[in-house]
Design a protein around this motif. Structure first.
Motif, short mmCIF file in Angstrom:
data_model
loop_
_atom_site.label_atom_id
_atom_site.label_comp_id
_atom_site.label_asym_id
_atom_site.label_seq_id
_atom_site.Cartn_x
_atom_site.Cartn_y
_atom_site.Cartn_z
N ARG A 1 20.90 -8.79 11.72
CA ARG A 1 20.24 -10.09 11.70
C ARG A 1 18.73 -9.98 11.49
NH1 ARG A 1 23.39 -14.36 13.82
NH2 ARG A 1 25.42 -13.67 14.59
N ILE A 2 18.15 -8.88 11.98
CA ILE A 2 16.70 -8.66 11.84
C ILE A 2 16.47 -7.74 10.65
CG2 ILE A 2 14.61 -7.79 12.94
CD1 ILE A 2 15.75 -10.31 14.20
N ASN A 3 15.62 -8.16 9.72
CA ASN A 3 15.37 -7.36 8.54
C ASN A 3 13.90 -6.93 8.44
OD1 ASN A 3 13.89 -9.57 7.52
ND2 ASN A 3 15.69 -10.42 6.51
N ARG A 4 13.57 -6.29 7.34
CA ARG A 4 12.22 -5.77 7.17
C ARG A 4 11.17 -6.87 7.25
NH1 ARG A 4 9.76 -3.02 1.63
NH2 ARG A 4 7.57 -3.17 2.25
N GLU B 1 7.95 -7.01 9.68
CA GLU B 1 6.58 -7.11 9.19
C GLU B 1 5.84 -8.27 9.86
OE1 GLU B 1 6.55 -5.23 4.69
OE2 GLU B 1 7.09 -7.34 4.94
N ARG B 2 6.53 -9.37 10.05
CA ARG B 2 5.90 -10.51 10.75
C ARG B 2 5.55 -10.12 12.18
NH1 ARG B 2 9.47 -13.61 7.50
NH2 ARG B 2 11.14 -13.42 9.05
N LEU B 3 6.44 -9.35 12.81
CA LEU B 3 6.17 -8.92 14.18
C LEU B 3 4.94 -8.01 14.24
CD1 LEU B 3 7.12 -8.77 17.18
CD2 LEU B 3 8.46 -6.76 16.53
N HIS B 4 4.83 -7.09 13.28
CA HIS B 4 3.70 -6.15 13.25
C HIS B 4 2.44 -6.78 12.67
CE1 HIS B 4 6.04 -2.68 14.52
NE2 HIS B 4 6.95 -2.93 13.59
N SER C 1 4.66 -3.26 5.50
CA SER C 1 5.07 -1.87 5.71
C SER C 1 5.14 -1.18 4.36
CB SER C 1 6.44 -1.82 6.40
OG SER C 1 7.43 -2.49 5.65
N MET C 2 4.82 0.12 4.34
CA MET C 2 4.82 0.86 3.08
C MET C 2 4.73 2.36 3.34
SD MET C 2 1.00 0.17 1.58
CE MET C 2 1.46 -1.53 1.27
N ILE C 3 4.95 3.12 2.27
CA ILE C 3 4.80 4.57 2.30
C ILE C 3 3.50 4.95 1.61
CG2 ILE C 3 5.73 6.79 1.52
CD1 ILE C 3 8.51 5.51 1.58
N ARG D 1 11.71 5.82 4.09
CA ARG D 1 12.21 4.51 3.67
C ARG D 1 12.78 3.74 4.86
NH1 ARG D 1 16.94 2.72 2.71
NH2 ARG D 1 17.93 4.78 2.70
N LEU D 2 13.49 4.42 5.75
CA LEU D 2 14.03 3.76 6.94
C LEU D 2 12.89 3.27 7.84
CD1 LEU D 2 16.98 6.17 7.81
CD2 LEU D 2 17.15 3.85 6.92
N MET D 3 11.83 4.06 7.94
CA MET D 3 10.69 3.65 8.75
C MET D 3 9.98 2.44 8.15
SD MET D 3 9.00 7.23 10.07
CE MET D 3 9.76 8.12 11.44
N VAL D 4 9.94 2.37 6.83
CA VAL D 4 9.37 1.19 6.17
C VAL D 4 10.21 -0.03 6.50
CG1 VAL D 4 8.98 0.09 3.92
CG2 VAL D 4 8.18 2.41 4.33
N ASP D 5 11.52 0.13 6.51
CA ASP D 5 12.40 -0.98 6.89
C ASP D 5 12.15 -1.40 8.33
OD1 ASP D 5 14.52 -2.85 6.33
OD2 ASP D 5 15.83 -1.60 7.58
N ALA D 6 11.69 -0.46 9.16
CA ALA D 6 11.37 -0.76 10.55
C ALA D 6 10.02 -1.46 10.68
CB ALA D 6 11.37 0.52 11.38
N GLY D 7 9.31 -1.63 9.57
CA GLY D 7 8.04 -2.35 9.60
C GLY D 7 6.81 -1.49 9.75
N LEU D 8 6.95 -0.18 9.55
CA LEU D 8 5.84 0.74 9.76
C LEU D 8 5.12 1.10 8.47
CD1 LEU D 8 7.50 3.29 12.23
CD2 LEU D 8 6.32 1.15 12.77
N VAL D 9 3.88 1.52 8.61
CA VAL D 9 3.17 2.18 7.52
C VAL D 9 3.36 3.68 7.73
CG1 VAL D 9 0.91 2.69 6.51
CG2 VAL D 9 1.47 0.35 7.22
#
Length: 210
Positions: free
Chosen positions: A25-28, A32-35, A39-41, A105-113
């Motif tokens: 239910r929660i996506n990238r 990103e809104r939460l952070h 998010s990017m590499i 890529r998984l970390m980017v989906d988690a909203g991280l840089v």
């Protein structure tokens, strides 16, 4: 939805038809809104001793102080765990980069840089990682430091070991390094760390808070 489209395309290409991606239910975009930032590499490439890890570390600290959620993936650190079974031949180097790319890529989906510091000598491997990401979420950062300066620094004593014939297939000497043709960010490694950081921080902040 862009990430969902990518995942369907990516998984159908590489995985068995019986292995299906489960969408939560929660996506990238939610993360990103939460952070409160994109998010990017940030993929640092260059010769050993070029300054990749140093720049990535300082940049991460500056981003952290600005409230950016980050994580760093360093080539040496990764080979202590996730990739400790890999050698330094061309096939294993490509597999090393693929694994790091998947984690990033998984970390980017988690909203991280995600800051990745890897020599990553082959253009095709770097392009594969870019193609894994949705548009504008991968920045190739080329730290272009002359071999002579890298040898003078030699922080891990690797160039000395190469000269003593203790290491073979060393990138930039007897193993190829393919320079990026059109990096997203070009850094002249002859400049000081402060000069490079000023250039780098300004460019990255624009992308993250776009």
């Amino acid at each position: 939805m862009l990430f969902h489209y990518y995942m369907i395309k990516h998984i159908n290409k590489y995985n068995d038809k019986n292995v299906m991606w489960h969408f939560y239910r929660i996506n990238r975009e939610d993360r990103e809104r939460l952070h409160q930032h994109r998010s990017m590499i940030l993929w640092f490439t260059g010769l050993s001793g070029s300054g990749k890890s140093t720049l990535a570390s300082i940049l991460e600290e500056k981003l952290y102080c600005r409230g950016v959620s980050t994580y760093s993936l360093d080539g040496d650190n990764i080979r202590h765990g996730l990739c400790k079974d890999l050698s330094f031949n061309s096939n294993d180097r490509s597999e090393n980069i693929r694994r790091v790319g998947e984690v990033a890529r998984l970390m980017v989906d988690a909203g991280l840089v995600v800051l990745v510091a890897l020599i990553s000598p082959y253009r095709i491997d770097r392009q594969i990682i870019r193609d894994m990401c949705i548009k504008d979420s991968f920045l190739e950062i080329f730290v272009d430091t002359p071999m002579l300066i890298c040898k003078q620094r030699d922080p891990k004593g690797l160039y000395h070991q190469v000269d003593c014939k203790k290491i073979k297939n060393f990138t930039g000497i007897d193993s190829i390094y393919e320079r990026p043709k059109q990096p997203d960010i070009y850094l002249d490694g002859r400049k000081t760390i402060s000069e490079l950081m000023n250039q780098l921080l300004d460019l990255v902040l624009v992308k993250i808070f776009k």
